[in-house]
Design a protein around this motif. Structure first.
Motif, PDB file in Angstrom:
ATOM      1  N   ASP B 163      12.304  40.815  -1.517  1.00  0.00           N
ATOM      2  CA  ASP B 163      11.005  40.461  -2.120  1.00  0.00           C
ATOM      3  C   ASP B 163      10.729  41.370  -3.317  1.00  0.00           C
ATOM      4  OD1 ASP B 163       9.800  38.388  -0.315  1.00  0.00           O
ATOM      5  OD2 ASP B 163      10.107  39.946   1.180  1.00  0.00           O
ATOM      6  N   MET B 164      10.987  42.658  -3.131  1.00  0.00           N
ATOM      7  CA  MET B 164      10.693  43.625  -4.189  1.00  0.00           C
ATOM      8  C   MET B 164      11.383  43.252  -5.498  1.00  0.00           C
ATOM      9  SD  MET B 164      11.694  47.670  -4.370  1.00  0.00           S
ATOM     10  CE  MET B 164      13.260  47.292  -5.143  1.00  0.00           C
ATOM     11  N   ALA B 165      12.652  42.822  -5.407  1.00  0.00           N
ATOM     12  CA  ALA B 165      13.414  42.504  -6.619  1.00  0.00           C
ATOM     13  C   ALA B 165      12.829  41.296  -7.348  1.00  0.00           C
ATOM     14  CB  ALA B 165      14.880  42.253  -6.264  1.00  0.00           C
ATOM     15  N   VAL B 166      12.212  40.388  -6.616  1.00  0.00           N
ATOM     16  CA  VAL B 166      11.580  39.224  -7.246  1.00  0.00           C
ATOM     17  C   VAL B 166      10.372  39.692  -8.062  1.00  0.00           C
ATOM     18  CG1 VAL B 166      10.418  37.025  -6.809  1.00  0.00           C
ATOM     19  CG2 VAL B 166      12.403  37.680  -5.430  1.00  0.00           C
ATOM     20  N   ALA B 167       9.582  40.587  -7.450  1.00  0.00           N
ATOM     21  CA  ALA B 167       8.425  41.133  -8.163  1.00  0.00           C
ATOM     22  C   ALA B 167       8.882  41.904  -9.402  1.00  0.00           C
ATOM     23  CB  ALA B 167       7.628  42.048  -7.233  1.00  0.00           C
ATOM     24  N   TRP B 264      15.031  34.891  -9.065  1.00  0.00           N
ATOM     25  CA  TRP B 264      15.129  33.789 -10.012  1.00  0.00           C
ATOM     26  C   TRP B 264      13.945  33.744 -10.959  1.00  0.00           C
ATOM     27  CZ3 TRP B 264      19.625  31.338 -10.268  1.00  0.00           C
ATOM     28  CH2 TRP B 264      19.713  30.216 -11.100  1.00  0.00           C
ATOM     29  N   ARG B 265      14.170  34.149 -12.188  1.00  0.00           N
ATOM     30  CA  ARG B 265      13.114  34.057 -13.203  1.00  0.00           C
ATOM     31  C   ARG B 265      13.195  32.674 -13.840  1.00  0.00           C
ATOM     32  NH1 ARG B 265      10.604  38.268 -16.592  1.00  0.00           N
ATOM     33  NH2 ARG B 265       8.994  37.129 -17.747  1.00  0.00           N
ATOM     34  N   ALA B 266      12.049  31.980 -13.911  1.00  0.00           N
ATOM     35  CA  ALA B 266      12.041  30.602 -14.419  1.00  0.00           C
ATOM     36  C   ALA B 266      11.433  30.573 -15.816  1.00  0.00           C
ATOM     37  CB  ALA B 266      11.281  29.697 -13.458  1.00  0.00           C
ATOM     38  N   THR B 267      12.236  30.908 -16.814  1.00  0.00           N
ATOM     39  CA  THR B 267      11.700  31.058 -18.178  1.00  0.00           C
ATOM     40  C   THR B 267      11.251  29.720 -18.779  1.00  0.00           C
ATOM     41  OG1 THR B 267      14.001  31.078 -18.886  1.00  0.00           O
ATOM     42  CG2 THR B 267      12.897  33.195 -18.811  1.00  0.00           C
ATOM     43  N   GLU B 268      11.936  28.646 -18.420  1.00  0.00           N
ATOM     44  CA  GLU B 268      11.512  27.336 -18.972  1.00  0.00           C
ATOM     45  C   GLU B 268      10.113  26.980 -18.485  1.00  0.00           C
ATOM     46  OE1 GLU B 268      13.844  23.603 -19.509  1.00  0.00           O
ATOM     47  OE2 GLU B 268      15.453  24.832 -18.651  1.00  0.00           O
ATOM     48  N   ALA B 269       9.860  27.264 -17.219  1.00  0.00           N
ATOM     49  CA  ALA B 269       8.527  26.998 -16.661  1.00  0.00           C
ATOM     50  C   ALA B 269       7.483  27.847 -17.374  1.00  0.00           C
ATOM     51  CB  ALA B 269       8.517  27.284 -15.166  1.00  0.00           C
ATOM     52  N   GLU B 270       7.849  29.086 -17.682  1.00  0.00           N
ATOM     53  CA  GLU B 270       6.918  29.978 -18.391  1.00  0.00           C
ATOM     54  C   GLU B 270       6.588  29.408 -19.766  1.00  0.00           C
ATOM     55  OE1 GLU B 270       8.852  33.790 -18.459  1.00  0.00           O
ATOM     56  OE2 GLU B 270       8.663  34.051 -16.288  1.00  0.00           O
ATOM     57  N   GLN B 271       7.639  28.920 -20.453  1.00  0.00           N
ATOM     58  CA  GLN B 271       7.428  28.389 -21.805  1.00  0.00           C
ATOM     59  C   GLN B 271       6.542  27.149 -21.793  1.00  0.00           C
ATOM     60  OE1 GLN B 271      11.517  28.035 -22.927  1.00  0.00           O
ATOM     61  NE2 GLN B 271      11.738  30.253 -23.170  1.00  0.00           N
ATOM     62  N   THR B 272       6.728  26.301 -20.768  1.00  0.00           N
ATOM     63  CA  THR B 272       5.938  25.075 -20.748  1.00  0.00           C
ATOM     64  C   THR B 272       4.467  25.359 -20.451  1.00  0.00           C
ATOM     65  OG1 THR B 272       5.971  22.776 -20.062  1.00  0.00           O
ATOM     66  CG2 THR B 272       6.165  24.365 -18.323  1.00  0.00           C
ATOM     67  N   MET B 273       4.224  26.462 -19.732  1.00  0.00           N
ATOM     68  CA  MET B 273       2.823  26.810 -19.451  1.00  0.00           C
ATOM     69  C   MET B 273       2.152  27.463 -20.654  1.00  0.00           C
ATOM     70  SD  MET B 273       2.631  28.157 -15.498  1.00  0.00           S
ATOM     71  CE  MET B 273       4.230  28.913 -15.331  1.00  0.00           C
ATOM     72  N   SER B 274       2.938  28.150 -21.469  1.00  0.00           N
ATOM     73  CA  SER B 274       2.368  28.898 -22.580  1.00  0.00           C
ATOM     74  C   SER B 274       1.600  27.972 -23.522  1.00  0.00           C
ATOM     75  CB  SER B 274       3.499  29.613 -23.331  1.00  0.00           C
ATOM     76  OG  SER B 274       2.961  30.294 -24.433  1.00  0.00           O
ATOM     77  N   GLY B 275       0.310  28.234 -23.696  1.00  0.00           N
ATOM     78  CA  GLY B 275      -0.529  27.428 -24.584  1.00  0.00           C
ATOM     79  C   GLY B 275      -1.095  26.177 -23.945  1.00  0.00           C
ATOM     80  N   ALA B 276      -0.653  25.867 -22.723  1.00  0.00           N
ATOM     81  CA  ALA B 276      -1.092  24.620 -22.087  1.00  0.00           C
ATOM     82  C   ALA B 276      -2.542  24.736 -21.628  1.00  0.00           C
ATOM     83  CB  ALA B 276      -0.201  24.301 -20.890  1.00  0.00           C
ATOM     84  N   GLN B 277      -3.195  23.580 -21.572  1.00  0.00           N
ATOM     85  CA  GLN B 277      -4.528  23.536 -20.996  1.00  0.00           C
ATOM     86  C   GLN B 277      -4.402  23.779 -19.492  1.00  0.00           C
ATOM     87  OE1 GLN B 277      -6.711  20.012 -22.089  1.00  0.00           O
ATOM     88  NE2 GLN B 277      -8.136  20.337 -20.376  1.00  0.00           N
ATOM     89  N   ILE B 278      -5.320  24.555 -18.970  1.00  0.00           N
ATOM     90  CA  ILE B 278      -5.219  24.917 -17.556  1.00  0.00           C
ATOM     91  C   ILE B 278      -5.702  23.772 -16.674  1.00  0.00           C
ATOM     92  CG2 ILE B 278      -6.203  26.409 -15.768  1.00  0.00           C
ATOM     93  CD1 ILE B 278      -5.994  28.701 -17.710  1.00  0.00           C
ATOM     94  N   ASP B 279      -4.783  23.132 -16.002  1.00  0.00           N
ATOM     95  CA  ASP B 279      -5.133  22.162 -14.967  1.00  0.00           C
ATOM     96  C   ASP B 279      -3.938  22.004 -14.021  1.00  0.00           C
ATOM     97  OD1 ASP B 279      -3.287  20.568 -16.293  1.00  0.00           O
ATOM     98  OD2 ASP B 279      -4.830  19.442 -17.366  1.00  0.00           O
ATOM     99  N   ARG B 280      -4.165  21.260 -12.939  1.00  0.00           N
ATOM    100  CA  ARG B 280      -3.113  21.121 -11.944  1.00  0.00           C
ATOM    101  C   ARG B 280      -1.848  20.506 -12.536  1.00  0.00           C
ATOM    102  NH1 ARG B 280      -4.242  22.250  -6.422  1.00  0.00           N
ATOM    103  NH2 ARG B 280      -2.147  21.533  -5.960  1.00  0.00           N
ATOM    104  N   ARG B 281      -2.037  19.613 -13.529  1.00  0.00           N
ATOM    105  CA  ARG B 281      -0.872  18.934 -14.100  1.00  0.00           C
ATOM    106  C   ARG B 281       0.082  19.923 -14.766  1.00  0.00           C
ATOM    107  NH1 ARG B 281      -2.468  14.028 -17.793  1.00  0.00           N
ATOM    108  NH2 ARG B 281      -3.546  15.842 -18.612  1.00  0.00           N
ATOM    109  N   ALA B 282      -0.508  20.892 -15.487  1.00  0.00           N
ATOM    110  CA  ALA B 282       0.331  21.890 -16.166  1.00  0.00           C
ATOM    111  C   ALA B 282       1.124  22.700 -15.141  1.00  0.00           C
ATOM    112  CB  ALA B 282      -0.549  22.822 -16.994  1.00  0.00           C
ATOM    113  N   PHE B 283       0.462  23.020 -14.018  1.00  0.00           N
ATOM    114  CA  PHE B 283       1.136  23.847 -13.024  1.00  0.00           C
ATOM    115  C   PHE B 283       2.142  23.035 -12.208  1.00  0.00           C
ATOM    116  CE2 PHE B 283      -2.999  26.360 -13.351  1.00  0.00           C
ATOM    117  CZ  PHE B 283      -2.478  27.164 -14.361  1.00  0.00           C
ATOM    118  N   ASP B 284       1.861  21.747 -12.018  1.00  0.00           N
ATOM    119  CA  ASP B 284       2.858  20.879 -11.374  1.00  0.00           C
ATOM    120  C   ASP B 284       4.115  20.804 -12.248  1.00  0.00           C
ATOM    121  OD1 ASP B 284       1.304  20.347  -9.195  1.00  0.00           O
ATOM    122  OD2 ASP B 284       0.598  18.381  -9.897  1.00  0.00           O
ATOM    123  N   ALA B 285       3.888  20.686 -13.564  1.00  0.00           N
ATOM    124  CA  ALA B 285       5.035  20.617 -14.488  1.00  0.00           C
ATOM    125  C   ALA B 285       5.845  21.911 -14.431  1.00  0.00           C
ATOM    126  CB  ALA B 285       4.537  20.364 -15.914  1.00  0.00           C
TER     127      ALA B 285
END
Lengths: 221, 321
Positions: B163-167, B264-285
């Protein structure tokens, strides 16, 4: 009428069980007291032979110089070399907590430590909780709350709870601590989470938690 | 347990010299190594006990971060007031790992180097490419409910247990050895054809510290989903950082545990969230992108939708949507 005699019977059985428990606890206590007073036979220093390591352990206030095979775990050193069999071997893999002891005041699994790693350290085992003949508060609380059935995990539970109460007092967080920026509460959720490294296959958990909580009421931060 | 010789050096140079002996291994907390020696998976000929080296401090660095000594225990680190306030997800990851007794014993560097709990790795009667290169992988066609859905290969799908290594992965930590610094993202290797070769450390190279840069802006949390409420390895865990303003994501970080052959760092997911409007859809994506390329093996298929949902829910909670 039947109900009444049933309840009489139940009370008598419970009374007998409680009496047996008290006897059992006294017997256990007498053994540990004798052990603590008699002490080990290997207290004198034996120089390590080739292939052995010299290890100095201070256990329950007594210092022992041991010559051990490097493979000897702290647990085996306590049980087989110092005769302190109150510390139990359950899984021998750090999963059950039966071997919990205090190392320099901190609870650890004695099975997952080489004795050599503990050279110079101060160890407290279940035998060390009542050196002068009076049960420690936690020991008395376990008896009073009937916090065991077979008793095999009990020394580990009590040593773990001893270390746990000290961790609570020092404000160490746990997974049950909601706000990490504040000191943890002393409540059932915290106790259950913090004691998860001690397994009781008789499932005496509710009474173990009750015993610990009755003692934890005295914890002040 | 097989026999070994034992020594306890008192400085880093002596420890590194001792590690050059054939079959030598470092011993710190011992919670994983001794366990593996008892079941005959690890067979060191010489143990170099580094537990008394002066590497037990957590100190502040000039760039506003922290340097965590290799031998700081998991319990001490979780309780450090600077970690609790500035890197709470690290503290949360630590207290959600193992048991209190083990956390008192286990060290920071030892946690990074702990081995997988794949039951076939532990069972010396079974083929395992990680334990015995070339013998095959028993998990691919076996009981693989706990195994990795990301980063696996035909040779190995063992999950990284920490767990520690993930953090630390989410916090952009770096591993400091006696001679160099390695970004944590470059520290672990994918199994590919050589699953026994788990990190980019050189033989005998000693970790002396783990360095954290200044804390990321925003809210952070470590969420762990497991079979029982305590003292269990993750089915899925998520380390999430969310910085937002005016209903939009400024920056997000996400790392997953329990699903990958390495943290596992998910950089693509990070990029898609960057600048996105905050809603469930953005987080589902974002959840969808976290499991992009994931591959189940039967028993562990459930981890893919579970990971997706835990990511989405964790960010939704951070953003209160």
């Amino acid at each position: 009428m039947n109900n009444e005699s049933d309840s009489h019977l139940t009370r008598r059985l419970m009374g007998a069980a409680s009496f047996m428990m008290t006897l059992f606890a006294r017997e256990l206590f007498a053994q540990t007291k004798e052990q603590a007073q008699r002490g080990p036979q290997t207290a004198s220093a034996v120089p390590p032979a080739p292939g052995e390591v010299g290890v100095r352990l201070t256990v329950n206030g007594r210092t022992h110089d041991l010559a051990l095979d490097p493979r000897t775990s702290l647990l085996d050193a306590l049980r087989d070399h110092l005769g302190l069999t109150g510390t139990k071997k359950g899984c021998d893999h750090g999963q059950c907590g039966a071997c919990t002891v205090l190392v320099n005041g901190v609870r650890m699994n004695a099975c997952l430590s080489l004795a050599a790693q503990r050279d110079g350290d101060e160890i407290v085992t279940i035998e060390g909780l009542a050196p002068d003949g009076a049960m420690a508060a936690l020991q008395a609380a376990f008896v009073h709350n009937d916090a065991f059935q077979c008793g095999y995990c009990t020394p580990g539970q009590i040593m773990s709870a001893t270390g746990m109460l000290s961790e609570l007092q020092r404000g160490l967080p746990s997974a049950a601590t909601g706000d990490l920026s504040t000191a943890p509460a002393v409540n059932v959720e915290e106790v259950r989470e913090r004691m998860s490294g001690n397994i009781c296959r008789c499932a005496a958990y509710p009474n173990i938690v009750a015993a610990i909580m009755s003692t934890a009421a005295g914890v002040r931060r | 347990m097989r026999s070994f010789t034992y020594e306890r050096p008192t400085d880093v140079a002596a420890a590194q010299a001792a590690a050059r002996r054939p079959g030598a291994k470092f011993l710190a907390g011992g919670t994983n190594l001794l366990d593996l020696m008892k079941v005959d998976v690890e067979r060191p000929q010489h143990l170099v006990d580094i537990s008394r080296l002066p590497l037990r401090e957590v100190r502040e660095t000039p760039d506003g971060g922290l340097s965590i000594g290799a031998l700081v225990s998991n319990a001490e680190l979780s309780a450090d007031p600077r970690v609790r306030t500035l890197y709470p997800l690290l503290s949360q990851a630590l207290v959600n790992g193992a048991s209190a007794q083990l956390r008192n014993q286990a060290t920071t560097a030892g946690n990074l180097l702990q081995r997988t709990r794949c039951p076939y790795f532990y069972d010396v009667s079974k083929p395992c490419n990680k334990r015995s290169p070339g013998s095959g992988c028993s998990a691919l066609q076996g009981f693989n409910r706990m195994h990795a859905v990301l980063g696996g290969s035909d040779a190995c799908i063992a999950v990284h247990p920490s767990d520690m290594a993930v953090a630390l992965t989410a916090l952009d930590a770096e591993v400091q050895t006696a001679s160099r610094k390695i970004a944590l993202k470059d520290f672990y290797r994918l199994p590919e054809r050589t699953p026994a070769h788990e990190t980019n450390l050189e033989p005998g190279e000693l970790i002396t510290a783990v360095n954290l840069p200044r804390p990321p802006a925003g809210q952070q949390i470590y969420r762990k989903v497991r079979d029982r409420a305590s003292f269990a390895f993750a089915l899925v865990s998520v380390a999430a950082v969310l910085d937002s303003a005016n209903g939009r994501v400024k920056a997000a970080r996400v790392a997953l545990g329990g699903v990958g052959t390495k943290p596992w760092r998910a950089t693509e997911a990070e990029q898609t969230m960057s600048g996105a409007q905050i809603d469930r859809r953005a987080f589902d994506a974002a959840g969808d992108l976290c499991v992009k390329g994931a591959h189940g093996h039967g028993g562990n298929d459930f981890k893919i939708p579970l990971a997706r949902r835990v990511v989405s829910r964790t960010f939704s909670e951070l953003a209160h949507v």
